[in-house]
Design a protein around this motif. Sequence first.
Motif, PDB file in Angstrom:
ATOM      1  N   VAL A 311       0.836  -1.206   0.000  1.00 31.05           N
ATOM      2  CA  VAL A 311       0.000   0.000   0.000  1.00 31.05           C
ATOM      3  C   VAL A 311       0.870   1.253   0.000  1.00 31.05           C
ATOM      4  O   VAL A 311       1.857   1.336   0.726  1.00 31.05           O
ATOM      5  N   LYS A 312       0.493   2.217  -0.812  1.00 25.55           N
ATOM      6  CA  LYS A 312       1.193   3.491  -0.875  1.00 25.55           C
ATOM      7  C   LYS A 312       0.282   4.583  -0.332  1.00 25.55           C
ATOM      8  O   LYS A 312      -0.797   4.826  -0.866  1.00 25.55           O
ATOM      9  N   GLY A 313       0.708   5.220   0.748  1.00 25.62           N
ATOM     10  CA  GLY A 313      -0.088   6.307   1.296  1.00 25.62           C
ATOM     11  C   GLY A 313      -1.167   5.833   2.245  1.00 25.62           C
ATOM     12  O   GLY A 313      -1.044   4.809   2.920  1.00 25.62           O
ATOM     13  N   ASN A 314      -2.277   6.553   2.259  1.00 27.76           N
ATOM     14  CA  ASN A 314      -3.333   6.352   3.249  1.00 27.76           C
ATOM     15  C   ASN A 314      -4.465   5.456   2.763  1.00 27.76           C
ATOM     16  O   ASN A 314      -5.286   5.004   3.552  1.00 27.76           O
ATOM     17  N   PRO A 472       1.995   5.326  12.469  1.00 36.83           N
ATOM     18  CA  PRO A 472       2.173   6.446  11.537  1.00 36.83           C
ATOM     19  C   PRO A 472       2.424   5.948  10.117  1.00 36.83           C
ATOM     20  O   PRO A 472       3.125   4.962   9.912  1.00 36.83           O
ATOM     21  N   LEU A 473       1.805   6.579   9.156  1.00 35.23           N
ATOM     22  CA  LEU A 473       2.025   6.191   7.766  1.00 35.23           C
ATOM     23  C   LEU A 473       3.480   6.355   7.412  1.00 35.23           C
ATOM     24  O   LEU A 473       4.164   7.289   7.839  1.00 35.23           O
ATOM     25  N   GLY A 474       3.979   5.407   6.631  1.00 39.94           N
ATOM     26  CA  GLY A 474       5.371   5.447   6.220  1.00 39.94           C
ATOM     27  C   GLY A 474       6.279   4.703   7.149  1.00 39.94           C
ATOM     28  O   GLY A 474       7.492   4.642   6.936  1.00 39.94           O
ATOM     29  N   LYS A 475       5.703   4.082   8.212  1.00 37.26           N
ATOM     30  CA  LYS A 475       6.531   3.322   9.156  1.00 37.26           C
ATOM     31  C   LYS A 475       7.174   2.145   8.453  1.00 37.26           C
ATOM     32  O   LYS A 475       6.520   1.443   7.699  1.00 37.26           O
TER      33      LYS A 475
END
Length: 475
Positions: A311-314, A472-475
């Motif tokens: 998954v990329k992003g939210n 947090p996104l991007g973890k």
Amino acid sequence: MLCSLRSPASNRFYSGSCSATEFIVKEEVGQGPHRVLKALARKYGSIMYLQLGQVPTVVISTPRLAQEVLKTHDAIFADRPTSEASDLFFYKAQNIAWAPYGNYWRQMRKISSLELLSAKRVRSYSFIRDQELTHMRRSLESSAGRPTALREILVKYVNDVICRSTLGDTYEDQSTLVKVLFDIMIAVIQFNVTSYYPSVGFINVITGKKAKWLKLQKQFDNILENILQQHRNNRPDCSHDQADLVDVLLRIQESADLDLPITNDSVKAVILDMLVAGTSASSVAIEWAMTELMRKPDIMKKAQEELRATVKGNTITDADIESMHYLKMILKETLRLHGPPFLMPRISRKDCTVYGYHIPAKTRILVNALACGTDPDSWEDPESFIPERFEKSSINYLGADFELIPFGAGRRVCPGISFGVGIIENALATMLYHFDWKLPNGLKPHELDLTEAAELSILPKHPLHVIPINVPLGK
């Protein structure tokens, strides 16, 4: 009640030593009927005859025999037995699930497959699912760091998706509707002596049960009449891609292309079908999947790694879901161990011979899907949760592989598989992507209880409590 088998070389059933006492004792010590019958099948054979009151019943417990009933002789076993309650609530079996096999059922099944639950129609509901997933995620975020009863959140998510997809956003009193639906499901599923002794139907009148059913049916009928009237007064463009199921049904009802007319009762019966079909089953499957993942942190970690690498992003897209092979293996394994314990019963339309055993006409057929899913001749280590067993296996739950039949098979296979699976997969993906999870009060993974509580579906006896942790996104 006797457990019996008909000899291939004889016209008579030979009774085994399984008595009603053995069946009842096992239920009283905490085993549900699906597990009791599974144990009896291991002891007495994979095809058993039970005389349940006045109702002759054959129980099927292996994939090989399930294939005989659901594929080889599918047309002979295509009818459904009904009860006084199901006839009352489903408008004399004018829905799809209980309708007798014949021209009316064929027409309604075709409408279901091509219009109500087609791939295009299911995709059109994805915006509803995504909105409700956002609500679910916010609810979990507000509970982050605290023990949370997951069941309540999952039930709300599933109910909201199904009610909005079926009825649209015009019906405001959803809480009343859900309560009435729950009461109807209880009435149809719960034990009723007249289901096994049809000749004493007057008991339901004497005990007041029928009067309660009639009152409940009238209440639900009034709700449906109001819903239909609202939709008739506010009809969208027939080409509208996001029309709800009621709009689609009303459009089809007015069509001149039907072989058989669709009455208002038919429309209401199908609406009830759609509301009931996934209301409990989908939320139960999600809770079982999370329970198994909490017991196996290494499996959860592997699933999360797949998700967070994909998954990329939210936003989790449908394309993302399609590429999540391990998540799909987790769902298969969950449905294998914790799917519907029995398929909806069938009834033989005429005499039939199955693997040398003679089954008379009008015999009720129960296929124990749990027993098929844990058949030791078909599965290695069948009682363990091992998603990797599907890594090099083509077995799926679409009805062609009888080792895994949570949605049934043959003519009567569930028409809403893709709709239900989409609800489950997206919920699991959302929870595993956006959150880490811990058990409360120092509970260890191996201490989680897998005991079942047989209610509307086979739920975990102890609702799953977990601690969601925001990631947090991007973890």
